[in-house]
Design a protein around this motif. Sequence first.
Motif, mmCIF file in Angstrom:
data_model
loop_
_atom_site.group_PDB
_atom_site.id
_atom_site.type_symbol
_atom_site.label_atom_id
_atom_site.label_comp_id
_atom_site.label_asym_id
_atom_site.label_seq_id
_atom_site.Cartn_x
_atom_site.Cartn_y
_atom_site.Cartn_z
ATOM 1 N N ASP A 1 -5.849 5.180 -37.665
ATOM 2 C CA ASP A 1 -6.030 4.221 -38.763
ATOM 3 C C ASP A 1 -6.336 4.940 -40.068
ATOM 4 O O ASP A 1 -6.332 4.329 -41.131
ATOM 5 C CB ASP A 1 -7.191 3.282 -38.440
ATOM 6 N N GLY A 2 -6.637 6.210 -39.963
ATOM 7 C CA GLY A 2 -6.949 6.944 -41.181
ATOM 8 C C GLY A 2 -7.140 8.425 -40.886
ATOM 9 O O GLY A 2 -7.151 8.849 -39.725
ATOM 10 N N ILE A 3 -7.270 9.181 -41.951
ATOM 11 C CA ILE A 3 -7.572 10.605 -41.785
ATOM 12 C C ILE A 3 -8.722 10.999 -42.713
ATOM 13 O O ILE A 3 -8.854 10.476 -43.820
ATOM 14 C CB ILE A 3 -6.381 11.548 -42.111
ATOM 15 N N VAL A 4 -9.494 11.943 -42.237
ATOM 16 C CA VAL A 4 -10.580 12.497 -43.046
ATOM 17 C C VAL A 4 -10.374 14.011 -43.058
ATOM 18 O O VAL A 4 -10.268 14.636 -42.000
ATOM 19 C CB VAL A 4 -11.960 12.138 -42.462
ATOM 20 N N ILE A 5 -10.288 14.555 -44.256
ATOM 21 C CA ILE A 5 -9.991 15.980 -44.387
ATOM 22 C C ILE A 5 -11.077 16.643 -45.231
ATOM 23 O O ILE A 5 -11.396 16.171 -46.317
ATOM 24 C CB ILE A 5 -8.579 16.165 -44.988
ATOM 25 N N PRO A 6 -11.650 17.709 -44.715
ATOM 26 C CA PRO A 6 -12.737 18.351 -45.462
ATOM 27 C C PRO A 6 -12.225 19.504 -46.329
ATOM 28 O O PRO A 6 -11.132 20.019 -46.105
ATOM 29 C CB PRO A 6 -13.606 18.911 -44.341
ATOM 30 N N HIS A 7 -13.034 19.898 -47.268
ATOM 31 C CA HIS A 7 -12.722 21.089 -48.053
ATOM 32 C C HIS A 7 -13.114 22.291 -47.206
ATOM 33 O O HIS A 7 -14.180 22.868 -47.377
ATOM 34 C CB HIS A 7 -13.502 21.071 -49.368
ATOM 35 N N ALA A 8 -12.238 22.621 -46.285
ATOM 36 C CA ALA A 8 -12.534 23.710 -45.361
ATOM 37 C C ALA A 8 -11.954 25.026 -45.883
ATOM 38 O O ALA A 8 -12.671 25.985 -46.103
ATOM 39 C CB ALA A 8 -11.971 23.383 -43.989
ATOM 40 N N CYS A 9 -10.642 25.039 -46.067
ATOM 41 C CA CYS A 9 -9.965 26.250 -46.532
ATOM 42 C C CYS A 9 -8.804 25.807 -47.405
ATOM 43 O O CYS A 9 -8.487 24.628 -47.468
ATOM 44 C CB CYS A 9 -9.449 27.047 -45.334
ATOM 45 N N ASP A 10 -8.132 26.753 -48.044
ATOM 46 C CA ASP A 10 -7.008 26.383 -48.906
ATOM 47 C C ASP A 10 -5.926 25.632 -48.141
ATOM 48 O O ASP A 10 -5.356 24.666 -48.647
ATOM 49 C CB ASP A 10 -6.386 27.642 -49.535
ATOM 50 N N SER A 11 -5.634 26.091 -46.932
ATOM 51 C CA SER A 11 -4.547 25.453 -46.179
ATOM 52 C C SER A 11 -4.857 23.989 -45.880
ATOM 53 O O SER A 11 -3.946 23.153 -45.862
ATOM 54 C CB SER A 11 -4.283 26.203 -44.866
ATOM 55 N N ILE A 12 -6.097 23.680 -45.664
ATOM 56 C CA ILE A 12 -6.473 22.285 -45.391
ATOM 57 C C ILE A 12 -6.633 21.526 -46.701
ATOM 58 O O ILE A 12 -6.095 20.431 -46.882
ATOM 59 C CB ILE A 12 -7.752 22.242 -44.534
ATOM 60 N N CYS A 13 -7.367 22.136 -47.627
ATOM 61 C CA CYS A 13 -7.661 21.475 -48.903
ATOM 62 C C CYS A 13 -6.391 21.169 -49.690
ATOM 63 O O CYS A 13 -6.193 20.062 -50.182
ATOM 64 C CB CYS A 13 -8.583 22.399 -49.704
ATOM 65 N N ARG A 14 -5.508 22.162 -49.771
ATOM 66 C CA ARG A 14 -4.325 21.998 -50.621
ATOM 67 C C ARG A 14 -3.259 21.116 -49.988
ATOM 68 O O ARG A 14 -2.260 20.803 -50.629
ATOM 69 C CB ARG A 14 -3.719 23.370 -50.961
ATOM 70 N N THR A 15 -3.431 20.749 -48.714
ATOM 71 C CA THR A 15 -2.440 19.873 -48.089
ATOM 72 C C THR A 15 -2.939 18.444 -47.932
ATOM 73 O O THR A 15 -2.241 17.613 -47.373
ATOM 74 C CB THR A 15 -2.012 20.404 -46.694
ATOM 75 N N TYR A 16 -4.128 18.175 -48.435
ATOM 76 C CA TYR A 16 -4.677 16.814 -48.276
ATOM 77 C C TYR A 16 -3.705 15.752 -48.780
ATOM 78 O O TYR A 16 -3.430 14.759 -48.102
ATOM 79 C CB TYR A 16 -6.020 16.697 -49.000
ATOM 80 N N LEU B 1 -1.376 6.112 -44.030
ATOM 81 C CA LEU B 1 -2.383 5.452 -43.201
ATOM 82 C C LEU B 1 -3.253 4.542 -44.067
ATOM 83 O O LEU B 1 -3.393 4.778 -45.268
ATOM 84 C CB LEU B 1 -3.246 6.512 -42.504
ATOM 85 N N PRO B 2 -3.838 3.544 -43.461
ATOM 86 C CA PRO B 2 -4.659 2.623 -44.262
ATOM 87 C C PRO B 2 -5.855 3.304 -44.940
ATOM 88 O O PRO B 2 -6.328 2.840 -45.964
ATOM 89 C CB PRO B 2 -5.152 1.595 -43.234
ATOM 90 N N TYR B 3 -6.347 4.384 -44.343
ATOM 91 C CA TYR B 3 -7.542 5.022 -44.908
ATOM 92 C C TYR B 3 -7.348 6.530 -45.000
ATOM 93 O O TYR B 3 -6.788 7.156 -44.096
ATOM 94 C CB TYR B 3 -8.768 4.723 -44.018
ATOM 95 N N SER B 4 -7.831 7.095 -46.080
ATOM 96 C CA SER B 4 -7.865 8.555 -46.185
ATOM 97 C C SER B 4 -9.048 8.940 -47.059
ATOM 98 O O SER B 4 -9.430 8.188 -47.974
ATOM 99 C CB SER B 4 -6.569 9.103 -46.788
ATOM 100 N N HIS B 5 -9.617 10.082 -46.775
ATOM 101 C CA HIS B 5 -10.758 10.530 -47.572
ATOM 102 C C HIS B 5 -10.862 12.044 -47.508
ATOM 103 O O HIS B 5 -10.675 12.647 -46.448
ATOM 104 C CB HIS B 5 -12.064 9.904 -47.054
ATOM 105 N N PHE B 6 -11.162 12.624 -48.664
ATOM 106 C CA PHE B 6 -11.352 14.068 -48.752
ATOM 107 C C PHE B 6 -12.837 14.349 -48.963
ATOM 108 O O PHE B 6 -13.448 13.810 -49.901
ATOM 109 C CB PHE B 6 -10.545 14.627 -49.928
ATOM 110 N N ILE B 7 -13.415 15.151 -48.096
ATOM 111 C CA ILE B 7 -14.842 15.484 -48.223
ATOM 112 C C ILE B 7 -14.954 16.806 -48.973
ATOM 113 O O ILE B 7 -14.607 17.866 -48.443
ATOM 114 C CB ILE B 7 -15.504 15.589 -46.838
ATOM 115 N N ASN B 8 -15.426 16.718 -50.188
ATOM 116 C CA ASN B 8 -15.426 17.882 -51.072
ATOM 117 C C ASN B 8 -16.668 18.748 -50.861
ATOM 118 O O ASN B 8 -17.553 18.842 -51.712
ATOM 119 C CB ASN B 8 -15.326 17.420 -52.524
ATOM 120 N N MET B 9 -16.670 19.402 -49.740
ATOM 121 C CA MET B 9 -17.802 20.250 -49.364
ATOM 122 C C MET B 9 -17.867 21.491 -50.254
ATOM 123 O O MET B 9 -16.853 22.148 -50.462
ATOM 124 C CB MET B 9 -17.594 20.662 -47.905
#
Lengths: 449, 388
Positions: free
Chosen positions: B96-111, B120-128
């Motif tokens: 129903d959604g994805i949650v992506i953290p500021h982990a590394c460039d490969s994850i962050c830059r592909t959010y 998806l109905p929900y998405s959120h980026f956690i800017n750690m």
Amino acid sequence: MTEEKKPEERKKRRTATEAASRIGPMVKATIGGTVQAREEGKPIAYSFICCCYDEIIRAMDIVPVWTENYAGVCGAKRDAQRFLERAEAENFSRSLCTYALCGLGFDAWREELGEMPPESPWGGQARPDMMLGSGQMLCDPRNKWYQASQRYMPDVPVYDVGLPWPPYEDDYDYREVQDYYVKYIVEELKGLVQFLEKHTGRKMDWDRLSELVDLADRTWNLIWETYELRKAVPTPMGTGDAMNTMVPMVFMMGTQEAYDFYKELNDELKHKIANKEGEIPDEKYRLIWGGGLPAWFALTDFNYFNNKGAVFPVETTYRMVEAIYHFDIDLSKITDPLEHVAWRWVKFWTYWYDKAKKRPGSHPDVERLIQYIEDYKIDGIVMHEAFSCRSWHVGLIWQLNQLKKVYRDIPSLILESDIVDISSYNEADTRARIDAFIDTLEAVKSRGR
Amino acid sequence: MPEEATGEGLAAVDRYHQDYGSRARELKRQGKKILGYLCAFVPVEIITAAGFMPFRIKGDVNEPITKADTEMETIVCPLVRSCFDMALKGNYEFLDGIVIPHACDSICRTYDIWKYSLHLPYSHFINMPHGTGKPSLDFYQAVLNTFRTSLSRFAGREISDQELTQAIGLHNQNRAKVRELYELRKASPPLISGTEVARVLIAAMSIPVEESIKMLGDVIEEVKQRGGVLAQKSARIMVVGAQVDSVAFIELIEDSGAWVVADDLCPGAREFFSDVTVTADPIEGIAERYLRKVKCGRTYREMKGNYEEYLEDRFGHMSRMIEGFNVDGVVLYIYKYCDPFGFEVPQIKSYIESKGTPVLYLEDEYSMSTIGRLRTRIQAFLELLGSK
């Protein structure tokens, strides 16, 4: 010790503006100046571009050594391979940022010798007294590179500045969170000032800092206005030159010299426009450099485009300023210099958010491309995917796909190589792809006639 | 407690491992909302407290990456590309959604790529943040409160402190169970193989935390009951790396004649060996745990003391594990294009070697196609250990 290798002979790129042609000697003098500063005992800091701390280090008379710049110089002089190989021998993967690998290889070698490696480009990279990293949403090497360098310089302290900006989200407006972003950045910059005071024994001159922040604001506006002049047809200056003229923007911000440089560039461009003097005599195709750092060892590719009648009036790369007076807050009312810098940072990175929200399915990066395509009368997009850098080179394919979905299909080309590692570059292949792209542009133009 | 995992520890593990996502699919049919996430830096406690099921998105080393390349550059970490490829191919259609953290460039830059491609109905980026100092911690708490508010909007209700505290308790229990499972690896030969442990941890990423606690408990009992069934092997190996969500590499080492008895991996010790402290404001304890307690290359730990003390602060947990699990050799297993770990390789390698433990550094591409090459290197390393 890494075996010394002779660099390949380098062809010099032909510049369109007199201003751009002055950059090479300026950079050479700056790098030479850092080596001299080291000998004179002035405090030296390894620094990254676009880290909010330009005015801070200038106000404290700390000499920055821009490590990305030095790696780029090694790349442009086609003399980076021996440093990359040295880093690889240290067990750093060749898939990592080659700016960082070049710098780490250089540092490892210099520290082993106790002097500059033989025939170091432009006198070499001076040993720092401190290293200023940063944690952003942009680039992991900015907080990993200097930490890794400490293996060779364990006595050199590092300060890592946290510099996030609000992400672009659907379910909330960035203004809901901007205050706590600014608060955090201010705290981080305060920590940086304390760190610098501790390690230099100097005190921050806050009045001077405020003056430099004001100077930087004025420089931002001037750069924006100067680059906007490139909308003219024919364009007086292309991206090839902009890859030179970015130097005062990213390496000299907060100095009078940078401001004066853009004033002269502004005058030169106005003069060229008045005389209808374009970058090339017969401008056929207007392109945008829509993403990616350039292959520093292959800047003559811009001349190759020129030879085919193509010019680049605009680029997204290294256009790291907006007009301050376009922001939705009046920065002149924020008198605390650190808070001022923090708001400028957040407003820069969120500048395209509102515009993107107005177009369903759009995104700030895509919206910026659309705006430039329209403002600069663009026929096609060229991007460059540098294999070693995820910061600026991930999302390019997606941006093109999204552009097609929300705006229109426009000819595009993604070149592939690297920023520093010349082994990734094939000139014949690159130019064949450029030829094919030019054919496509011509076909599209013909259909429109 | 749902029956699916009851009374069948390792059998349940096999089922969930082989058909990854099957339990989430079932729960989705029953009306449960499922939120997919990448990396160990998503605070699953908040998702659980909101009444959603956190589901860890994983890749597949056996599946060639094809679809992802139409949207995502090949210079992205191969694990992230594989995860995205699996999602594009419909393996996670229940999300129903994805949650992506500021982990590394490969994850962050592909959010954005994830967000715009999956619709998806929900998405959120956690800017750690990267730093661990007080300003970073305060900022991270604010970021987590933004996430809490965002999830509340999606859930259509508030997420109470009580629900958060309850979720913290559950996830802490889950971590405690994993630590209990790791204790079984200390025996010589270990009571449970590294391949089995990897399978357990992977299966646990795909089911609700309550079921994971139960499943882990059952596995522990089962293993204790079966006793010492594993044969003695030539060496006890620890694997250090980023996210290893496939058993293939662990299995390769064990097929080559050693036991994998310890790790600093995700899923693995890195994410299960530290708990959230229960605090009056639950977000405070969550922030503290993810920012300061989980030691990962993506987080910048400020230098305190001299350089040697700094290395001890960053990698000391590895040497303690080497000692505690009686490790003979360490395999440093890093993916190509991995910036957070790639830059640490020389420091980790020399740090561990300085303590007297040999290290094999391998760079890999998250694909079964490289297994042959890796086998040769591992066999040579085991021979080296045997000759010592």
